[in-house]
Design a protein around this motif. Structure first.
Motif, short mmCIF file in Angstrom:
data_model
loop_
_atom_site.label_atom_id
_atom_site.label_comp_id
_atom_site.label_asym_id
_atom_site.label_seq_id
_atom_site.Cartn_x
_atom_site.Cartn_y
_atom_site.Cartn_z
N ASN A 235 4.27 -10.93 -6.24
CA ASN A 235 2.89 -10.49 -5.98
C ASN A 235 2.08 -11.63 -5.37
OD1 ASN A 235 0.44 -9.25 -5.93
ND2 ASN A 235 0.11 -9.30 -8.15
N ARG A 236 2.37 -11.96 -4.13
CA ARG A 236 1.61 -13.03 -3.47
C ARG A 236 1.76 -12.96 -1.97
NH1 ARG A 236 5.24 -17.65 -3.39
NH2 ARG A 236 7.14 -17.19 -4.55
N PHE A 237 0.84 -13.59 -1.30
CA PHE A 237 0.83 -13.71 0.16
C PHE A 237 1.38 -15.09 0.47
CE2 PHE A 237 -1.01 -14.53 4.33
CZ PHE A 237 -0.96 -13.28 4.95
N VAL A 238 2.57 -15.17 1.04
CA VAL A 238 3.25 -16.46 1.19
C VAL A 238 2.96 -17.07 2.56
CG1 VAL A 238 5.08 -15.82 -0.40
CG2 VAL A 238 5.39 -15.38 2.03
N ALA B 1 1.42 -9.38 -1.57
CA ALA B 1 0.27 -9.03 -2.41
C ALA B 1 -0.19 -7.63 -2.07
CB ALA B 1 -0.86 -10.03 -2.18
N THR B 2 -0.88 -7.01 -2.99
CA THR B 2 -1.48 -5.70 -2.72
C THR B 2 -2.54 -5.87 -1.63
OG1 THR B 2 -1.09 -5.00 -4.98
CG2 THR B 2 -2.76 -3.79 -3.75
N HIS B 3 -2.58 -4.88 -0.72
CA HIS B 3 -3.54 -4.96 0.39
C HIS B 3 -4.95 -5.14 -0.17
CE1 HIS B 3 -5.77 -4.08 4.01
NE2 HIS B 3 -4.64 -4.09 4.70
N PRO B 4 -5.74 -6.10 0.39
CA PRO B 4 -7.08 -6.37 -0.17
C PRO B 4 -7.97 -5.14 -0.26
CG PRO B 4 -6.45 -8.10 1.37
CD PRO B 4 -5.39 -7.03 1.47
N ASN B 5 -7.93 -4.27 0.75
CA ASN B 5 -8.78 -3.08 0.71
C ASN B 5 -8.38 -2.17 -0.45
OD1 ASN B 5 -10.16 -3.97 2.95
ND2 ASN B 5 -8.97 -2.73 4.40
N LEU B 6 -7.05 -2.01 -0.65
CA LEU B 6 -6.56 -1.20 -1.76
C LEU B 6 -6.93 -1.84 -3.09
CD1 LEU B 6 -4.83 1.35 -2.41
CD2 LEU B 6 -2.86 -0.18 -2.53
N LEU B 7 -6.82 -3.14 -3.13
CA LEU B 7 -7.11 -3.87 -4.36
C LEU B 7 -8.58 -3.70 -4.77
CD1 LEU B 7 -5.65 -5.78 -6.36
CD2 LEU B 7 -6.52 -7.71 -5.00
N SER C 201 0.87 -1.18 0.00
CA SER C 201 0.00 0.00 0.00
C SER C 201 0.90 1.22 0.00
CB SER C 201 -0.92 0.00 1.23
OG SER C 201 -0.15 0.04 2.42
N PRO C 202 0.39 2.40 -0.38
CA PRO C 202 1.25 3.58 -0.53
C PRO C 202 2.00 3.99 0.73
CG PRO C 202 -0.83 3.92 -1.67
CD PRO C 202 -0.97 2.63 -0.90
N ASN C 203 1.47 3.64 1.92
CA ASN C 203 2.17 4.05 3.15
C ASN C 203 3.43 3.23 3.42
OD1 ASN C 203 1.08 1.64 3.98
ND2 ASN C 203 0.04 2.46 5.78
N LYS C 204 3.72 2.24 2.57
CA LYS C 204 4.93 1.43 2.78
C LYS C 204 6.20 2.17 2.35
CE LYS C 204 2.72 -2.29 4.15
NZ LYS C 204 2.77 -2.74 5.55
N GLY C 205 6.10 3.18 1.50
CA GLY C 205 7.27 3.98 1.13
C GLY C 205 8.26 3.27 0.23
N ILE C 206 7.84 2.24 -0.50
CA ILE C 206 8.76 1.46 -1.32
C ILE C 206 9.37 2.29 -2.44
CG2 ILE C 206 8.86 -0.52 -2.91
CD1 ILE C 206 6.78 -1.87 -1.08
N GLU C 207 8.63 3.31 -2.90
CA GLU C 207 9.15 4.15 -3.98
C GLU C 207 10.46 4.86 -3.58
OE1 GLU C 207 5.75 6.38 -1.90
OE2 GLU C 207 6.23 4.32 -2.53
#
Length: 765
Positions: free
Chosen positions: A267-270, A233-239, A204-210
């Motif tokens: 792109n997965r939840f492990v 994976a992308t957060h379900p709410n964001l998705l 999600s955008p608050n992760k600061g990965i950019e």
């Protein structure tokens, strides 16, 4: 006597795997760790469903709540209140519960009867009005509050005025992994020979990965072998609302910066095994999160505890965990600072290895097994506090000093628990439980109760029929070869053993002796006498003092009708001598008892000596019984005067603290009967007053101020636990109540023409 309450049943409320969120992972890991210590069946889960649910949950999930459905919270509370749950452990995050600021949760918690331990995954420094309202209510309704950081504890005390003594600090649990070299795992991801940076968690955008992607050109210029793994994976709410826009934006940024060959997006939840492998492959773990107020990060805890060198922005959890040189902190949204810190660590291998070593060492204190131990301590504190609230409420009531009125005759539950075979052992609430069948112990008690009701003029044709069934059960229970009673019978009338417990043999003898001595039905009287004579000799070979006491009570009643039976008299003398020898061996100082521990049905020993000593004209025997009963009364009287029986969850051993819970009705009834026996033996009315005081335990004059007797059903609840009653109304507890009530009623009826040596109650009690 039923087995002591051992399993501490815990219900966990929160999201749960396979739902994809950090709370679900935490709830799963915590529940698993506690279950390893307490057993799978002791750990239930109430799972929160969102709009994407329901999910394919494992068997541990016994109930589901729909996030926005208030009625489902009410149903969950009702479910928990009827499942004998000891503690509820809530995982609280505002976003996973319905209502304003997650307020639907309060509907559930306020309806619960058991203690509540709430783990606060977010403690806001500046909550909004609704968030503040929910937090204040949550603090009030919870018995314990668990936070994972010192800052969280400080906020609770200073900003929410939560009592400091109510807060437990338990670090976020982690998985126990060895400190290993990353190269061992890199080939699993085709990155062998490269330096691996890792960030994982729901995107999600608050992760600061950019900001890491913007730092990569500088890092790669010095270390071209670097590769950055972005796992999650992308957060379900964001998705649901934005699709993969954020992830696609990150991929475009990597391409724009010319580092796309150095970035791998997974792109997965492990699951846990694969997550351990990803963490194992990392040389440096990076958490560039942008929200300073993130007070807990499970991903940070996992990576740190695995012994990774960590670079992080100074959000609250990271600032605390990585302080004092345990990691590297960089400013928020500062790509150049990230680049410098990564290069510094990659350039200085000894420094990187020292960070890893220190992190792994500290992480051993955070592993899930330790967390489960700390939660167990919190659960027990919650139970103690919950019980203390009940006790305080009880002490604040104005209780009359005169005895409470005795309840009216109501045999309904005894009749409900009985059929043509006999009396069933257990109940689910007030419903007979066929699964556990019958036992000799309960049918012996039930037979004595019908004889007492007969003496009180309360017998009916239905009760007379049951007396016949109970006697027939005992007749069938006596093994013709061994002359010992079998105890347990399945519902389909199969004996489950050839020889029952010594206690069951003693109780059967006791009931048959009372029946032979006092039954008005001649057939029952004669059959009981024959069975008694056949089974009596075996008691001489038995070794438990409580069994001897049961037999002596039966002999006393039997000899009132058959005073010339010399064999019964001889066996009585042998058993009395054994009990007196035990007292001589063990009683000393302030411990006047015949063993080094006092367990259950204790007053039966004192009662047997009081009756036998009087009948045998042996004053020393009777005095020993009276003194032992006085000792039992002293150690089982609370400071404010109510009866406080020894608990079956540990009993009372010499030179060790006694157990106060779980208190059992049979101990209460045994003490009532012994006090009545002492009154008849001495004509001292203080013993009768004591009997009334003890009986009032059933009516709420106890440690929790809770009724054990259910006036609606005519049953009695099975135990008084530290924080509640056991709602099941089994045979043992129900018979204990009705026997004690009948003995008191009969004693009062006999007072006008009282004869101490011949009162029927003394023999039947």
């Amino acid at each position: 006597m039923r087995a002591p309450f051992l399993a501490r049943k815990v219900a966990f409320i929160g999201t749960y795997l396979p739902r994809k969120c950090g709370i679900a992972t935490f709830t799963h890991d915590l529940r698993h760790a506690v279950a390893l210590q307490r057993g799978e069946s002791a750990c239930l889960v109430i799972a929160m469903n969102d709009a994407a649910g329901p999910y394919a949950y494992p068997p541990a999930v016994v109930c589901e709540i729909s996030e926005q459905d208030l009625a489902s919270y009410e149903r969950a509370a009702e479910y928990l209140n009827h499942r004998d749950v000891d503690v509820v452990c809530v995982q609280h995050e505002f976003g996973i519960f319905g209502g304003s600021a997650g307020g639907h949760l309060l509907t559930l918690l306020r309806a619960l009867k058991m203690p509540i331990v709430t783990t606060l995954h977010t403690v806001l420094r500046d909550p909004g009005p609704e968030q503040r309202r929910v937090m204040d209510a949550l603090i009030k309704v919870s018995d314990r509050l668990v936070v994972m950081t010192e800052r969280g504890r400080t906020f609770l005390r200073e900003r929410y005025a939560a009592p400091a003594e109510k807060i437990d600090l338990i670090a976020h649990g982690i998985h126990d992994v060895p400190l290993e070299e990353p190269d061992r795992y890199k080939e699993l991801f085709a990155v062998e020979g490269r330096l691996v940076l890792l960030t994982f968690g729901l995107l999600s955008p608050n992760k600061g990965i950019e900001h890491v992607l913007n730092a990569l050109p500088v890092i790669i210029a010095e270390f071209p072998q670097v590769v950055y793994l972005v796992l999650g994976a992308t957060h379900p709410n964001l998705l649901r609302h934005q699709g993969e826009a954020y992830r696609l934006g990150l991929e475009r940024l990597a391409k724009k910066n010319g580092v796309e060959q150095h970035v791998i997006f997974y792109n997965r939840f492990v699951d846990l095994p694969e997550l351990k492998e990803f963490i194992g492959a990392a040389d440096v773990y990076v958490t560039p999160y942008l929200n300073e107020q993130q007070i807990v990060s499970g991903t940070l805890a996992y990576a740190f505890g695995a012994g990774k060198a960590v670079i992080s922005t100074p959000y609250w959890h990271a600032a605390e965990l990585l302080a004092d040189g345990r990691g590297v902190l960089v400013p928020f949204a500062d790509a150049p600072a990230i680049a410098r810190s990564v290069c510094d660590l990659l350039r200085d291998e000894p420094a990187r290895l020292e960070l890893r070593r220190r992190a792994h060492l500290l992480g051993r204190e955070m592993i899930w097994s330790r967390a489960a131990e700390h939660y167990g301590e919190s659960f027990e504190r919650a139970r103690a506090q919950h019980a203390a609230k009940h006790r305080q409420a009880f002490l604040l009531r104005t209780l009359a000093q005169e005895p409470m009125q005795l309840p009216a005759f109501k045999p309904d539950h005894v009749l409900r628990m009985s059929d043509s075979t006999g009396m069933l052992q257990h109940a689910l609430f007030s419903v007979p439980n066929f699964a556990h069948g019958y036992c000799t112990d309960d049918n012996a008690r039930a037979l004595m109760l019908t004889l007492l009701w007969e003496s009180l003029g309360q017998s009916t044709p239905a009760i007379e029929s049951l007396a016949t069934s109970y006697t027939a059960f005992l007749a069938h229970g006596l093994h013709p070869g061994t002359r010992r009673f079998r105890n347990f019978m399945s519902y389909d009338r199969r004996w489950l053993e050839d020889v029952g417990s010594e206690d069951s043999h003693g109780r059967a003898l006791w009931a048959l002796g009372v029946c032979a001595g006092h039954a008005r039905d001649r057939s029952l009287q004669l059959l009981a006498g024959q069975l008694f004579e056949a089974a009596l000799p075996a008691v001489v070979d038995l070794v438990h003092p409580r069994t001897w006491a049961f037999a002596l009570l039966g002999i006393h009643a039997y000899l009132q009708r058959q005073p010339g039976d010399s064999r019964a008299g001889e066996i009585r003398a042998v058993l009395v001598d054994r009990l007196m020898t035990r007292f001589a061996e063990h009683a000393r100082g302030d411990w006047f008892w015949l063993a080094d521990d006092a367990t259950y049905d204790n007053a039966r020993v004192a009662h047997a000596l009081i009756l036998s000593g009087g009948a045998m004209a042996q004053k020393a025997v009777q005095e020993t019984g009276l003194r032992a009963l006085g000792w039992l009364m002293r150690i089982q009287t609370a400071t404010n005067g109510h009866f406080q029986p020894i608990g079956s969850d540990g009993f009372f051993h010499r030179d060790r603290p006694r157990a106060f819970f779980d208190q059992q009705p049979i101990e209460v009834q045994a003490t009532v009967a012994a006090c009545i026996g002492a009154f008849h033996a001495t004509a001292d009315r203080s013993w009768l007053r004591q009997a009334h005081r003890v009986f009032e335990w059933f009516l709420g004059r106890n440690d929790l101020g809770l009724m054990l007797y259910d006036a609606k059903t005519g049953g009695c609840r099975d135990a008084l636990h530290a924080d509640r009653v056991n709602e099941n109304q089994g045979a043992e507890s129900t018979l204990a109540f009705h026997l004690a009530l009948a003995e008191l009623q009969l004693t009062h009826n006999d007072l006008t023409d009282f004869e101490p040596s011949t009162a029927v109650a003394a023999g039947a009690a």
